[in-house]
Structures are given as structure tokens and as C-alpha cells.
Design a protein around this motif. Structure first.
Motif, PDB file in Angstrom:
ATOM      1  N   LEU A 197     -20.808  28.084  -7.112  1.00 51.57           N
ATOM      2  CA  LEU A 197     -20.260  26.747  -6.893  1.00 51.57           C
ATOM      3  C   LEU A 197     -19.956  26.094  -8.240  1.00 51.57           C
ATOM      4  O   LEU A 197     -20.760  26.165  -9.164  1.00 51.57           O
ATOM      5  CB  LEU A 197     -21.261  25.873  -6.124  1.00 51.57           C
ATOM      6  CG  LEU A 197     -21.548  26.283  -4.686  1.00 51.57           C
ATOM      7  CD1 LEU A 197     -22.613  25.376  -4.089  1.00 51.57           C
ATOM      8  CD2 LEU A 197     -20.289  26.246  -3.850  1.00 51.57           C
ATOM      9  N   LEU A 198     -18.803  25.463  -8.333  1.00 51.14           N
ATOM     10  CA  LEU A 198     -18.431  24.752  -9.549  1.00 51.14           C
ATOM     11  C   LEU A 198     -18.969  23.319  -9.485  1.00 51.14           C
ATOM     12  O   LEU A 198     -19.165  22.781  -8.396  1.00 51.14           O
ATOM     13  CB  LEU A 198     -16.910  24.732  -9.705  1.00 51.14           C
ATOM     14  CG  LEU A 198     -16.253  26.106  -9.860  1.00 51.14           C
ATOM     15  CD1 LEU A 198     -14.741  25.959  -9.918  1.00 51.14           C
ATOM     16  CD2 LEU A 198     -16.763  26.801 -11.106  1.00 51.14           C
ATOM     17  N   PRO A 199     -19.187  22.689 -10.638  1.00 52.93           N
ATOM     18  CA  PRO A 199     -19.746  21.331 -10.636  1.00 52.93           C
ATOM     19  C   PRO A 199     -18.739  20.242 -10.277  1.00 52.93           C
ATOM     20  O   PRO A 199     -19.082  19.074 -10.285  1.00 52.93           O
ATOM     21  CB  PRO A 199     -20.241  21.169 -12.075  1.00 52.93           C
ATOM     22  CG  PRO A 199     -19.367  22.066 -12.876  1.00 52.93           C
ATOM     23  CD  PRO A 199     -19.056  23.241 -11.979  1.00 52.93           C
ATOM     24  N   ALA A 232     -22.869  30.570   2.141  1.00 48.67           N
ATOM     25  CA  ALA A 232     -23.955  31.517   2.423  1.00 48.67           C
ATOM     26  C   ALA A 232     -23.431  32.944   2.557  1.00 48.67           C
ATOM     27  O   ALA A 232     -24.134  33.903   2.236  1.00 48.67           O
ATOM     28  CB  ALA A 232     -24.685  31.116   3.709  1.00 48.67           C
ATOM     29  N   TYR A 233     -22.200  33.091   2.992  1.00 49.59           N
ATOM     30  CA  TYR A 233     -21.601  34.411   3.179  1.00 49.59           C
ATOM     31  C   TYR A 233     -20.995  34.979   1.895  1.00 49.59           C
ATOM     32  O   TYR A 233     -20.719  36.168   1.815  1.00 49.59           O
ATOM     33  CB  TYR A 233     -20.505  34.348   4.246  1.00 49.59           C
ATOM     34  CG  TYR A 233     -20.995  33.882   5.588  1.00 49.59           C
ATOM     35  CD1 TYR A 233     -21.564  34.768   6.497  1.00 49.59           C
ATOM     36  CD2 TYR A 233     -20.893  32.540   5.949  1.00 49.59           C
ATOM     37  CE1 TYR A 233     -22.014  34.335   7.731  1.00 49.59           C
ATOM     38  CE2 TYR A 233     -21.342  32.103   7.184  1.00 49.59           C
ATOM     39  CZ  TYR A 233     -21.903  33.000   8.067  1.00 49.59           C
ATOM     40  OH  TYR A 233     -22.354  32.566   9.285  1.00 49.59           O
ATOM     41  N   VAL A 234     -20.754  34.126   0.894  1.00 51.46           N
ATOM     42  CA  VAL A 234     -20.056  34.576  -0.311  1.00 51.46           C
ATOM     43  C   VAL A 234     -20.831  34.327  -1.601  1.00 51.46           C
ATOM     44  O   VAL A 234     -20.299  34.539  -2.693  1.00 51.46           O
ATOM     45  CB  VAL A 234     -18.649  33.924  -0.412  1.00 51.46           C
ATOM     46  CG1 VAL A 234     -17.809  34.263   0.802  1.00 51.46           C
ATOM     47  CG2 VAL A 234     -18.740  32.425  -0.622  1.00 51.46           C
ATOM     48  N   SER A 235     -22.077  33.903  -1.506  1.00 52.77           N
ATOM     49  CA  SER A 235     -22.836  33.527  -2.706  1.00 52.77           C
ATOM     50  C   SER A 235     -23.061  34.691  -3.670  1.00 52.77           C
ATOM     51  O   SER A 235     -23.311  34.467  -4.850  1.00 52.77           O
ATOM     52  CB  SER A 235     -24.177  32.896  -2.317  1.00 52.77           C
ATOM     53  OG  SER A 235     -24.955  33.826  -1.605  1.00 52.77           O
ATOM     54  N   GLU A 236     -22.944  35.923  -3.199  1.00 54.03           N
ATOM     55  CA  GLU A 236     -23.068  37.088  -4.090  1.00 54.03           C
ATOM     56  C   GLU A 236     -21.795  37.286  -4.911  1.00 54.03           C
ATOM     57  O   GLU A 236     -21.831  37.907  -5.965  1.00 54.03           O
ATOM     58  CB  GLU A 236     -23.352  38.350  -3.266  1.00 54.03           C
ATOM     59  CG  GLU A 236     -24.664  38.329  -2.513  1.00 54.03           C
ATOM     60  CD  GLU A 236     -25.862  38.525  -3.425  1.00 54.03           C
ATOM     61  OE1 GLU A 236     -25.756  39.302  -4.387  1.00 54.03           O
ATOM     62  OE2 GLU A 236     -26.902  37.903  -3.158  1.00 54.03           O
ATOM     63  N   LYS A 237     -20.663  36.761  -4.420  1.00 54.26           N
ATOM     64  CA  LYS A 237     -19.375  36.960  -5.082  1.00 54.26           C
ATOM     65  C   LYS A 237     -18.909  35.737  -5.871  1.00 54.26           C
ATOM     66  O   LYS A 237     -18.112  35.861  -6.789  1.00 54.26           O
ATOM     67  CB  LYS A 237     -18.294  37.295  -4.043  1.00 54.26           C
ATOM     68  CG  LYS A 237     -18.504  38.586  -3.284  1.00 54.26           C
ATOM     69  CD  LYS A 237     -17.389  38.774  -2.252  1.00 54.26           C
ATOM     70  CE  LYS A 237     -17.560  40.027  -1.443  1.00 54.26           C
ATOM     71  NZ  LYS A 237     -18.502  39.895  -0.352  1.00 54.26           N
ATOM     72  N   TYR A 238     -19.343  34.548  -5.474  1.00 54.66           N
ATOM     73  CA  TYR A 238     -18.849  33.301  -6.056  1.00 54.66           C
ATOM     74  C   TYR A 238     -19.999  32.378  -6.423  1.00 54.66           C
ATOM     75  O   TYR A 238     -21.088  32.461  -5.861  1.00 54.66           O
ATOM     76  CB  TYR A 238     -17.936  32.555  -5.066  1.00 54.66           C
ATOM     77  CG  TYR A 238     -16.643  33.276  -4.760  1.00 54.66           C
ATOM     78  CD1 TYR A 238     -15.510  33.079  -5.545  1.00 54.66           C
ATOM     79  CD2 TYR A 238     -16.551  34.149  -3.682  1.00 54.66           C
ATOM     80  CE1 TYR A 238     -14.324  33.732  -5.267  1.00 54.66           C
ATOM     81  CE2 TYR A 238     -15.367  34.816  -3.400  1.00 54.66           C
ATOM     82  CZ  TYR A 238     -14.260  34.601  -4.194  1.00 54.66           C
ATOM     83  OH  TYR A 238     -13.091  35.258  -3.906  1.00 54.66           O
ATOM     84  N   ILE A 281     -13.663  26.678  -0.409  1.00 57.57           N
ATOM     85  CA  ILE A 281     -14.314  27.206   0.795  1.00 57.57           C
ATOM     86  C   ILE A 281     -15.107  26.084   1.447  1.00 57.57           C
ATOM     87  O   ILE A 281     -15.377  25.064   0.818  1.00 57.57           O
ATOM     88  CB  ILE A 281     -15.275  28.400   0.501  1.00 57.57           C
ATOM     89  CG1 ILE A 281     -16.411  27.961  -0.433  1.00 57.57           C
ATOM     90  CG2 ILE A 281     -14.528  29.594  -0.032  1.00 57.57           C
ATOM     91  CD1 ILE A 281     -17.538  28.964  -0.539  1.00 57.57           C
ATOM     92  N   SER A 282     -15.504  26.303   2.680  1.00 54.22           N
ATOM     93  CA  SER A 282     -16.426  25.384   3.347  1.00 54.22           C
ATOM     94  C   SER A 282     -17.820  25.645   2.812  1.00 54.22           C
ATOM     95  O   SER A 282     -18.182  26.792   2.535  1.00 54.22           O
ATOM     96  CB  SER A 282     -16.428  25.629   4.857  1.00 54.22           C
ATOM     97  OG  SER A 282     -15.187  25.337   5.411  1.00 54.22           O
ATOM     98  N   ILE A 283     -18.610  24.607   2.690  1.00 53.35           N
ATOM     99  CA  ILE A 283     -19.986  24.792   2.212  1.00 53.35           C
ATOM    100  C   ILE A 283     -20.761  25.705   3.152  1.00 53.35           C
ATOM    101  O   ILE A 283     -21.606  26.477   2.726  1.00 53.35           O
ATOM    102  CB  ILE A 283     -20.706  23.433   1.985  1.00 53.35           C
ATOM    103  CG1 ILE A 283     -21.985  23.614   1.181  1.00 53.35           C
ATOM    104  CG2 ILE A 283     -20.966  22.720   3.294  1.00 53.35           C
ATOM    105  CD1 ILE A 283     -21.776  24.112  -0.227  1.00 53.35           C
TER     106      ILE A 283
END
Length: 111
Positions: A55-57, A47-53, A41-43
């Protein structure tokens, strides 16, 4: 990361991956619906998907100097660009906040 998985260069420890090749705006939209287990996804979309996903390292495509490019048939000054209409590839991509920040004005969507 994608290349290594696609070419089976790295061990997957029993995990199976289906590579879905789609443009980043489509992947952003699919992520808002929680359709994929793992996705790019775009960074800006995070903000729109932080409840579902989460970030991987690894696997990020961002950093200093890594920004959308402005392409034109001729050279324009910054002041000339501020009076132009810019086409971008998606409303949830970094193609929106980057020019907004550089031009110091908000984007106006066109349909």
C-alpha cells in the motif's frame, strides 16, 4: 493522485505512466495476477494481493462515511432490505463486506 499524474501537474522524475481506465473489480482481478506495476484496488482485495503489492501512503479513497451506497426505486427499512437481493459491482470490492457488516449476515453469491 490520478488527476495530477494524468494532467502532468506533478513531476514524475523520469517515470512514465500509462493510465488504464477500468472498473475496480477488473483492476482487483488484474492485481491478483500481478499484471500491473501500480494500480488502484479495493481495500478488501488487498488481502488477496499483499504478497505482490504494498500500500502506498497516498491515493486512498476510503475513510469514515465513505462506503458503498444502496440505491432503490423506493425507500426500504433495514429489516426490509435484509430480505432483498442486493447487486454489487464485484466480489473483491468493499461492496461485499460493507453490507454484510451493516445487515449482520453473509452475502450469498448469485450467478
Amino acid at each position: 493522485m490520478f488527476y495530477a499524474l494524468a494532467k502532468e501537474i506533478i513531476p514524475t522524475h523520469g517515470f512514465r505512466f500509462e493510465h488504464v481506465l477500468q472498473d475496480i473489480q477488473t483492476l482487483n482481478e488484474r492485481a491478483t495476477r500481478g499484471e500491473l506495476d501500480l494500480t488502484a484496488i479495493s481495500i478488501h482485495a488487498y488481502a488477496y494481493v499483499s504478497e505482490k503489492y504494498t500500500l502506498l501512503p497516498s491515493g486512498a479513497s476510503m475513510g469514515a462515511g465513505y462506503v458503498p451506497l444502496l440505491l432503490a426505486r423506493q425507500k426500504f427499512s433495514k429489516s426490509e432490505i435484509t430480505r432483498k437481493e442486493l447487486a454489487v459491482h464485484g466480489s473483491m470490492t468493499t461492496a461485499i463486506p460493507s453490507p454484510e457488516s451493516w445487515l449482520d449476515r453473509p452475502a450469498t453469491p448469485l450467478n
